[in-house]
Design a protein around this motif. Sequence first.
Motif, PDB file in Angstrom:
ATOM      1  N   LYS A 181      37.981  48.855  37.729  1.00 20.27           N
ATOM      2  CA  LYS A 181      37.385  47.650  37.146  1.00 20.27           C
ATOM      3  C   LYS A 181      36.140  47.988  36.338  1.00 20.27           C
ATOM      4  O   LYS A 181      35.956  47.491  35.228  1.00 20.27           O
ATOM      5  N   ALA A 192      40.931  35.813  29.468  1.00 22.90           N
ATOM      6  CA  ALA A 192      41.795  36.032  28.308  1.00 22.90           C
ATOM      7  C   ALA A 192      43.269  36.105  28.712  1.00 22.90           C
ATOM      8  O   ALA A 192      44.153  36.026  27.875  1.00 22.90           O
ATOM      9  N   SER A 193      43.514  36.287  30.024  1.00 23.23           N
ATOM     10  CA  SER A 193      44.894  36.329  30.534  1.00 23.23           C
ATOM     11  C   SER A 193      44.920  35.493  31.804  1.00 23.23           C
ATOM     12  O   SER A 193      43.898  35.390  32.485  1.00 23.23           O
ATOM     13  N   SER A 194      46.082  34.939  32.150  1.00 25.03           N
ATOM     14  CA  SER A 194      46.181  34.265  33.447  1.00 25.03           C
ATOM     15  C   SER A 194      46.363  35.338  34.520  1.00 25.03           C
ATOM     16  O   SER A 194      46.893  36.414  34.249  1.00 25.03           O
ATOM     17  N   VAL A 195      45.877  35.067  35.719  1.00 20.99           N
ATOM     18  CA  VAL A 195      45.846  36.090  36.776  1.00 20.99           C
ATOM     19  C   VAL A 195      46.556  35.601  38.027  1.00 20.99           C
ATOM     20  O   VAL A 195      46.323  34.485  38.473  1.00 20.99           O
ATOM     21  N   ASP A 196      47.402  36.459  38.579  1.00 25.01           N
ATOM     22  CA  ASP A 196      47.991  36.195  39.891  1.00 25.01           C
ATOM     23  C   ASP A 196      47.579  37.360  40.792  1.00 25.01           C
ATOM     24  O   ASP A 196      48.000  38.491  40.572  1.00 25.01           O
ATOM     25  N   PHE A 197      46.709  37.086  41.758  1.00 25.27           N
ATOM     26  CA  PHE A 197      46.110  38.151  42.568  1.00 25.27           C
ATOM     27  C   PHE A 197      46.692  38.160  43.980  1.00 25.27           C
ATOM     28  O   PHE A 197      46.704  37.132  44.653  1.00 25.27           O
ATOM     29  N   LYS A 198      47.176  39.312  44.398  1.00 27.40           N
ATOM     30  CA  LYS A 198      47.633  39.475  45.783  1.00 27.40           C
ATOM     31  C   LYS A 198      46.725  40.485  46.461  1.00 27.40           C
ATOM     32  O   LYS A 198      46.848  41.690  46.222  1.00 27.40           O
ATOM     33  N   PRO A 199      45.793  40.013  47.321  1.00 34.46           N
ATOM     34  CA  PRO A 199      44.864  40.944  47.972  1.00 34.46           C
ATOM     35  C   PRO A 199      45.623  41.961  48.816  1.00 34.46           C
ATOM     36  O   PRO A 199      46.701  41.679  49.334  1.00 34.46           O
ATOM     37  N   PHE A 258      39.508  39.091  39.363  1.00 35.21           N
ATOM     38  CA  PHE A 258      39.122  39.987  38.273  1.00 35.21           C
ATOM     39  C   PHE A 258      40.022  39.852  37.047  1.00 35.21           C
ATOM     40  O   PHE A 258      41.243  39.961  37.141  1.00 35.21           O
ATOM     41  N   GLU A 259      39.387  39.626  35.901  1.00 38.02           N
ATOM     42  CA  GLU A 259      40.078  39.641  34.601  1.00 38.02           C
ATOM     43  C   GLU A 259      39.071  40.269  33.645  1.00 38.02           C
ATOM     44  O   GLU A 259      37.980  39.730  33.454  1.00 38.02           O
ATOM     45  N   PRO A 260      39.393  41.438  33.067  1.00 41.02           N
ATOM     46  CA  PRO A 260      38.359  42.244  32.418  1.00 41.02           C
ATOM     47  C   PRO A 260      37.592  41.552  31.292  1.00 41.02           C
ATOM     48  O   PRO A 260      36.376  41.707  31.186  1.00 41.02           O
ATOM     49  N   VAL A 261      38.308  40.787  30.444  1.00 40.44           N
ATOM     50  CA  VAL A 261      37.636  40.240  29.257  1.00 40.44           C
ATOM     51  C   VAL A 261      36.564  39.215  29.649  1.00 40.44           C
ATOM     52  O   VAL A 261      35.432  39.252  29.157  1.00 40.44           O
TER      53      VAL A 261
END
Lengths: 259, 305
Positions: free
Chosen positions: B83, B166-173, B55-58
């Motif tokens: 979200k 629009a941003s880089s994402v690092d996701f930790k479930p 998920f990245e909102p933009v």
Amino acid sequence: MKILVAVKPTFDIGQLKFEKDGTPMLDACPVSLGEADRCALEEAMRIKERLGATVAAATVGSSEAHYKAIRDSYAMGADEGYLVKADDPWKLDALSVASAIARVAAATGPYDLVLTGSGAGDTHASVIGPMIAGILGIPLIAGVDRLEVRGPGVVAGTCKLEDGSYTYEAKTPAVVTVTSEANAPRIPNLRAILRSKGMPIREMSAGELGIDLRRLEPLSVRKYEIKRKRIIYKAEDQKGAAEASAKLLAALRSEGVLS
Amino acid sequence: MRVLAYADNRSWAAQLASAADALGGDAAVFVPGRELADDAAKLYSEVFFSGLGPFEPVSYSAAFSEAARSFKPDLALLPCTNKGRSIAGLYSSAAGIRSATDVISLSARAGDSSITVRRLVYGGRAEAEFLMSAPAAVCVVQGSYPERGPRGGPGQVHEVPAPDPASSVDFKPKRREGVQPEEAEVVVVAGRGIRSKEDLELVKELARALGGAWSVTRPLAADQGWADSWVGISGLVVSPKLYIGVGVSGQPHHMMGARGSKIIVAINKDPGAPIFEECDYGIVGDLYAVVPELLKLLGGKDRGL
Ligand SMILES: Cc1cc2nc3c(=O)[nH]c(=O)nc-3n(C[C@H](O)[C@H](O)[C@H](O)COP(=O)(O)OP(=O)(O)OC[C@H]3O[C@@H](n4cnc5c(N)ncnc54)[C@H](O)[C@@H]3O)c2cc1C
Ligand SMILES: Nc1ncnc2c1ncn2[C@@H]1O[C@H](COP(=O)(O)O)[C@@H](O)[C@H]1O
């Protein structure tokens, strides 16, 4: 760096009372600068102290509480304060508020960061920050518990969302919405409070900003009626606890929610 | 009325399908990944999907807007989650349309372009009715509409190109141990009446004995770090058959996440705690005395506390 923080006076909804017919008594409800907005201001102050920054606070609305919100922002350390005049501000449509903040940003910026609370204690729509990002066409990091300036023109924020933790890194300018867990906001000392009273608040009108402020008129507002059974057992000591527990489990079995 | 929903799981796809039914007319859905598209096609006449990453909102909102450009909805329906609110804000500002969050019911007269919206306001202390004219975007509260079953034939599936984030994402479930509160029939919630992380075991044990899930109030997750999610307006909204609040005061922001529960039980030592106003059954007493008794009666092991 230049940082704009959008702030608003927020009703303490835990203390909201209602007329007999269910109309909320807003006039009698305590109102103060929002919890998450204070946290957003605190993040701005920490960046200012570490890296140097000019911090501006902006609010949309001209009630006494709106002026006070800017003065409280000054007391926390803001350098500039903007107030967009609007009567009856509690009914403003979210998109109008966001447009007003975006116009203030364009007129008094450029800003590297625009901060908002992640959700106001009373409306808790959590849409103003995203709308500002949408209008300005810049990145959005929403619901940040930890904000970090990682280098010139780079911000990172960590957010807890429904399915896990997300760390975003974006180029500035960006909009960041800050939760009320992000930090423990500073409590201004007496000197800062006194100084804040003498600082000018720059007032702007919707016309001057070239926007139209729209209101949403509800057809009706009434108290949310809680329909629950409210059967209460008392457990004064260990024996009482055992008896109350047995009664509770029996009741839950007859409700069919426990096998 | 043409409705475009946004759903990131099956439950939301099915709930928003019911909400769309209530408005009549054509309904389509946008899902952020291919995996969900086939399931969604059983519920909607058209499905748009995009191969989006975490998920990245933009970028999510841009893909949703792209689907909207193609489907031309009168109304966008989104989940009232963190979200969903972000996407609603971005999408409605991009489209220049109004939005409303915390919506619990929607209605429209056939052929009319205005929608009557009921929504929670003042942190759920009150509800208000508004008239919105299409096009508009609304976020619907979890549990307001039941999950709908499949419709006739499968809907058409279209792919929407995935925009760049629009941003880089690092996701930790989230660690997913045991039953999850969103899906459980019983949810036991620990509040600040629980004194230490060790004592949280008491609540976990009660949840296990009842075959349910456990969760916490926001201070325990966000301030203490004892859990990575919480129940409430800014966290999870749960709708189990049975909710038990243990050492929970019952502030409105928390209760907004528990109201969909069939039965609400409170265990709190303060008879004046607001949760007693909003419960079906309550025990006024020390949780450290009551919970071990409950465990004994439920056949859990006697902790001898
Ligand atoms: C914008 C906003 C959004 C928020 N969103 C959420 C949200 O999503 N979820 C959420 O949970 N909160 C949320 N909050 C916070 C919320 O307002 C409350 O502060 C919070 O829910 C209180 O948590 P609590 O009940 O655990 O703690 P407290 O309010 O401190 O209550 C603890 C209770 O434990 C009882 N107790 C203490 N010891 C014992 C004992 N030995 N035995 C029995 N009882 C005992 C006390 O009597 C008391 O009632 C939000 C706040 C804001 C401003
Ligand atoms: N009238 C307003 N003036 C300035 N900022 C606002 C106003 N309303 C909301 N905000 C900002 O938007 C945030 C989220 O509000 P909301 O979208 O209503 O939950 C708040 O915490 C403020 O930072």
